[in-house]
Design an enzyme around this catalytic site. Sequence first.
Site, mmCIF file in Angstrom:
data_model
loop_
_atom_site.group_PDB
_atom_site.id
_atom_site.type_symbol
_atom_site.label_atom_id
_atom_site.label_comp_id
_atom_site.label_asym_id
_atom_site.label_seq_id
_atom_site.Cartn_x
_atom_site.Cartn_y
_atom_site.Cartn_z
ATOM 1 C CB SER A 38 -0.926 0.008 1.231
ATOM 2 O OG SER A 38 -0.181 -0.022 2.434
ATOM 3 C CB SER A 107 3.064 -4.751 3.088
ATOM 4 O OG SER A 107 2.988 -3.747 4.065
ATOM 5 C CG PHE A 108 -2.734 -3.144 1.789
ATOM 6 C CD1 PHE A 108 -3.855 -2.770 2.521
ATOM 7 C CD2 PHE A 108 -2.849 -3.278 0.414
ATOM 8 C CE1 PHE A 108 -5.072 -2.543 1.879
ATOM 9 C CE2 PHE A 108 -4.048 -3.051 -0.227
ATOM 10 C CZ PHE A 108 -5.162 -2.678 0.518
ATOM 11 C CG ASP A 228 9.776 -4.246 7.377
ATOM 12 O OD1 ASP A 228 9.566 -3.021 7.366
ATOM 13 O OD2 ASP A 228 9.021 -5.078 6.834
ATOM 14 C CG HIS A 256 8.123 -2.960 4.003
ATOM 15 N ND1 HIS A 256 7.597 -3.926 4.841
ATOM 16 C CD2 HIS A 256 7.082 -2.488 3.265
ATOM 17 C CE1 HIS A 256 6.293 -4.027 4.629
ATOM 18 N NE2 HIS A 256 5.962 -3.171 3.678
#
Length: 286
Positions: A38, A107-108, A228, A256
């Site tokens: 995101s 992630s998202f 991260d 990340h």
Amino acid sequence: MSSIPSSPEIGRFLPAAGRQTNVHDLGSGEPVLLIHGSGPGVTAWANWRLVMPALAEARRVIAPDMLGFGYTERLPGDVYSMDRQVAHAIAVLDALGIERTDLVGNSFGGAIALALAIRHPERVRRLVLMGSVGVPFEITPALDAVWGYQPSFEAMRGLLDLFAYDRNLVNDELAQLRYEASIRPGFQESFGAMFPAPRQRWVDAMASREVDIRALPNQTLVIHGREDKVIPLQTSLTLARWIPRAQLHVFGQCGHWTQIEHADRFARLVADFLAEATDAEPQPLS
């Protein structure tokens, strides 16, 4: 859609959940659906461009721009809830005639993949969660900055420093490209509508219930960058502890962007994990 310029970020458009959806569809064989993160200005291509060709050597790779991101159609009043994102991902699979797939979520996108596997277990074989949201955690200053992004070159340059461990990946040219991507028509408007402050509530809204995660029968590969700053390593440790058939791989000297900072190794790791799958997976937990 005719006004959209030619770009490697554009695959083909298909209707899914009432939105013309930009989808990259390459390779052949067993399908794998890649769900991006995101970050501001992100597209499926920007997120997965370095690993899609390698994965497509043996798989059919499907990578859509999710609702509110990239070149997928936006309409006034669009809602970007987890329910809508999961429904959109299922609609992409339906539009392509894919009954069952492996999932890779970043992630998202990891939160979406996790929720999809819980809600539609018949549609998911193996699961890969990379730097994933989806369990409770206290929002990091870096994630708060990412979701609170206001377009400027300086702001984008600062975010790239948060994303990557290797500063050689985050030069001014990349920052300029990502900044320009973030100000394309509609991009910042939808992005800003997704994560208004206070932003801890959006972390909480993306979390699946512990009991549901513990009931997942899927073989799951959990991946995280040790350095991260955006999503804490603890989230993947929790996922690896809660998912019965999980294995965990932590990349050292990595932020990340595992799929970018360690693209070749990431692609091999995921390809090998998915290649082990059998048609009988998953089996109910005993």
